[in-house]
Every structure is written in structure tokens, then in C-alpha cells.
Write an enzyme that holds these catalytic residues in place. Sequence first.
Site, PDB file in Angstrom:
ATOM      1  N   GLY A  30       0.810  -1.210   0.000  1.00 31.88           N
ATOM      2  CA  GLY A  30       0.000   0.000   0.000  1.00 31.88           C
ATOM      3  C   GLY A  30       0.843   1.259   0.000  1.00 31.88           C
TER       4      GLY A  30
ATOM      5  CG  LEU B  64      -1.183   1.670  -3.845  1.00 32.53           C
ATOM      6  CD1 LEU B  64      -2.381   1.301  -4.722  1.00 32.53           C
ATOM      7  CD2 LEU B  64      -0.169   0.524  -3.827  1.00 32.53           C
TER       8      LEU B  64
ATOM      9  CG  HIS C 276       3.061   0.745  -5.444  1.00 35.91           C
ATOM     10  ND1 HIS C 276       3.240   1.812  -4.595  1.00 35.91           N
ATOM     11  CD2 HIS C 276       3.639  -0.312  -4.823  1.00 35.91           C
ATOM     12  CE1 HIS C 276       3.890   1.414  -3.507  1.00 35.91           C
ATOM     13  NE2 HIS C 276       4.142   0.131  -3.624  1.00 35.91           N
TER      14      HIS C 276
ATOM     15  CD  GLN D 247       7.533  -7.493   3.752  1.00 36.03           C
ATOM     16  OE1 GLN D 247       6.790  -8.327   3.249  1.00 36.03           O
ATOM     17  NE2 GLN D 247       8.036  -6.492   3.035  1.00 36.03           N
TER      18      GLN D 247
ATOM     19  CD  GLN E  30      16.251  -4.180 -11.418  1.00 37.00           C
ATOM     20  OE1 GLN E  30      15.682  -5.218 -11.730  1.00 37.00           O
ATOM     21  NE2 GLN E  30      17.507  -4.125 -11.036  1.00 37.00           N
ATOM     22  CE  LYS E  31      12.946   1.883  -3.544  1.00 36.74           C
ATOM     23  NZ  LYS E  31      12.003   1.119  -2.816  1.00 36.74           N
ATOM     24  CG  ASP E  32      11.881  -3.173  -3.357  1.00 36.37           C
ATOM     25  OD1 ASP E  32      12.332  -2.803  -2.271  1.00 36.37           O
ATOM     26  OD2 ASP E  32      10.956  -2.585  -3.937  1.00 36.37           O
TER      27      ASP E  32
ATOM     28  CB  SER F  11      10.597   4.552  -1.547  1.00 38.62           C
ATOM     29  OG  SER F  11      10.372   3.975  -0.270  1.00 38.62           O
TER      30      SER F  11
HETATM   31  P1  AMP Z   1       5.978  -2.286  -1.612  1.00 42.46           P
HETATM   32  O1  AMP Z   1       4.588  -1.728  -1.493  1.00 42.46           O
HETATM   33  O2  AMP Z   1       7.046  -1.325  -1.210  1.00 42.46           O
HETATM   34  O3  AMP Z   1       6.113  -3.645  -0.995  1.00 42.46           O
HETATM   35  O4  AMP Z   1       6.205  -2.513  -3.166  1.00 42.46           O
HETATM   36  C1  AMP Z   1       5.326  -3.292  -3.939  1.00 42.46           C
HETATM   37  C2  AMP Z   1       5.936  -3.525  -5.292  1.00 42.46           C
HETATM   38  O5  AMP Z   1       6.179  -2.287  -5.937  1.00 42.46           O
HETATM   39  C3  AMP Z   1       7.311  -4.227  -5.194  1.00 42.46           C
HETATM   40  O6  AMP Z   1       7.417  -5.176  -6.236  1.00 42.46           O
HETATM   41  C4  AMP Z   1       8.280  -3.093  -5.375  1.00 42.46           C
HETATM   42  O7  AMP Z   1       9.522  -3.492  -5.921  1.00 42.46           O
HETATM   43  C5  AMP Z   1       7.507  -2.221  -6.362  1.00 42.46           C
HETATM   44  N1  AMP Z   1       8.027  -0.843  -6.328  1.00 42.46           N
HETATM   45  C6  AMP Z   1       8.228  -0.081  -5.220  1.00 42.46           C
HETATM   46  N2  AMP Z   1       8.793   1.101  -5.572  1.00 42.46           N
HETATM   47  C7  AMP Z   1       8.952   1.062  -6.917  1.00 42.46           C
HETATM   48  C8  AMP Z   1       9.483   1.976  -7.874  1.00 42.46           C
HETATM   49  N3  AMP Z   1       9.975   3.158  -7.520  1.00 42.46           N
HETATM   50  N4  AMP Z   1       9.497   1.590  -9.171  1.00 42.46           N
HETATM   51  C9  AMP Z   1       9.005   0.379  -9.559  1.00 42.46           C
HETATM   52  N5  AMP Z   1       8.488  -0.520  -8.696  1.00 42.46           N
HETATM   53  C10 AMP Z   1       8.462  -0.185  -7.393  1.00 42.46           C
END
Ligand code: AMP
Length: 282
Positions: free
Chosen positions: A31, A33, A37, A61, A148-150, A185
Site C-alpha cells: 500500500g 501506492l 506501484h 518481513q 526492479q527498485k527492490d 518509495s
Molecule cells: P511495496 O509496497 O514497497 O512492498 O512494493 C510493492 C511492489 O512495488 C514491489 O514489487 C516493489 O519493488 C515495487 N516498487 C516499489 N517502488 C517502486 C518503484 N519506484 N518503481 C518500480 N516498482 C516499485
Amino acid sequence: MKTVKNPETISKSLKKFKLKGKSIGFVPTMGALHAGHLSLIREAAKENKIIVVSIFVNPTQFGPQEDLKSYPRPIKKDLLLCQKEGVEYVFLPQVKDIYPRGFSTYVNVEGLSDLLCGKARPGHFRGVATVVTKLFNIIQPDTAYFGQKDAQQAMIIQRMAKDLNMPVKIKVIATAREKDGLALSSRNVYLSKNERKDALVLSKALNLAKILIKGGAKDTGRIISRMKQLIISKKSAKINYIAVVDPMNLKPLKKISGDYLIALAVSIGKIRLIDNFQGRLY
Ligand code: AMP
């Protein structure tokens, strides 16, 4: 758009589409977002009939000293964004349904999970791999989208899906950035004005590395030390790691050659940020 909390209910609803041969694209998130996302959701929408987004701040996690409690949860805004993007289902499970009393099965992707971010965050990737496995079992997507960020997380998920014969295709989508280069992020909202400025040093350090490599630099020790110099010039920045590794196995590279991944984690004030660049030297 439907929002569903119960795992069995969403499994049942999605089975109907599967039986009709409609492909399911799945975007797991925690979330808060942002455009990163949304780029995953848009890619999923291009390739699938039914888009499912999960929003679940996964407790397993987070380490005991981490920001589980304070992690942003702007659920109304998130749902509006999903609706705008044409998402069919938002899955909003509750912790008690994902980790019911007596829960005791975890997925651990060995080797990859203890390096880089896994060193500073013991158990983090075990939590990620476990929840993603559960979400895959509940949603049964054709394709799941990760950022790819992660980079390490994406690698671990790819490894896990392959190792465990999971019937899902994993797609990794490029990092979405602010205009000035900061990787988007959910944690960026915590940055103060000055920290926001200092946070740019992550993408700047990666750009410096790219320039050095373009100019012929191959010695990774030297590249890392130039990146370090740049980062420590910011008062609020504290380096967790800077690494140049083989993107296949995350093992450190002494010299740049072939495929390489430059990854870094830096705390800006109290906020730990990560970024990376994957390249290839022909
Ligand atoms: P999170 O909500 O942080 O767990 O992220 C959910 C998904 O979104 C994960 O696959 C992240 O790698 C992706 N994500 C987060 N930030 C970015 C970004 N800046 N660019 C592309 N994908 C992202």
C-alpha cells in the site's frame, strides 16, 4: 472494483475467471501506492484480462526495531488509485487470516536472503518469500509483477518460483523515479525537506558509478570508494552498504565485466532507502 478481505472468498471469485480462460495479473504491495506501484499495475493491465492488487503490510518481513506500526496506510487514497487504474480486485487480507494461530511454515530462499539487505534485516526475505508464496496460492495469478527498485527481492521471488515449480510468470518492471532521480518509495513521505534533498545522493552515486564505468573504470573497490565519498558528503546520510555484485547470485564482483548490479542502502536520518542499477559491460 471489488475489495475482498477474506482469502477463500477471493480464491473462489478468481477461479471463475480462470475457468473462462481469463488471465490474471497480480501486483502484491504494502500500500501507500505511488507511481512505481502504478507502473506495475499498468504493465499488468497491458498483459492480462483481470488485475488483482493486494495491499498487506506484512508483519513477518519487519524486524522488531523497524517501522511496522508507523508504516503509512492511506487506504482510501490507495483504493481510489486502484479504481482509476481499472483494477478488478483489491485483496486486503487481515493479519489474523494470513497468519492464523498456530502458523508455522516459512519459505526461505537460502543464500540470496542473507546478503545485502538481508544482512541488515535478518528474517526480512523469509517474511517476503512466505507472504508472496501464500498470496500466489490464494490468487493463483498467471503473471506477478515486481519492481526492479527492490532488486534483491525480485531475484529472490524469481528463484523461489523456479525452485518450487510455482505456476506463475514473474515480471520485473523498471524503477519509477521522481523527476530529479529519487527512486519512488512509500517511505519517502517520512523525509523532511532537507532529508529529501540529501536523499538524492543515492541516485547521484549510482550515476557517478555509471559515468566511471563508461569512462573505463573496472575496479569495483575504486568505484565503491568514489560513491562513498559522494554519499558521506551529506550530513544526514549513513551508508548501510554499497555493493557491486553479479546479478545472478549477488556475489561481489572485483572487476566489472558482463552483467553487474550496483546496489546500495543508505539511511537518510532515520529513513533507510535503497536503490540500484543493473548494467552490462560488453
Ligand atoms: P511495496 O509496497 O514497497 O512492498 O512494493 C510493492 C511492489 O512495488 C514491489 O514489487 C516493489 O519493488 C515495487 N516498487 C516499489 N517502488 C517502486 C518503484 N519506484 N518503481 C518500480 N516498482 C516499485
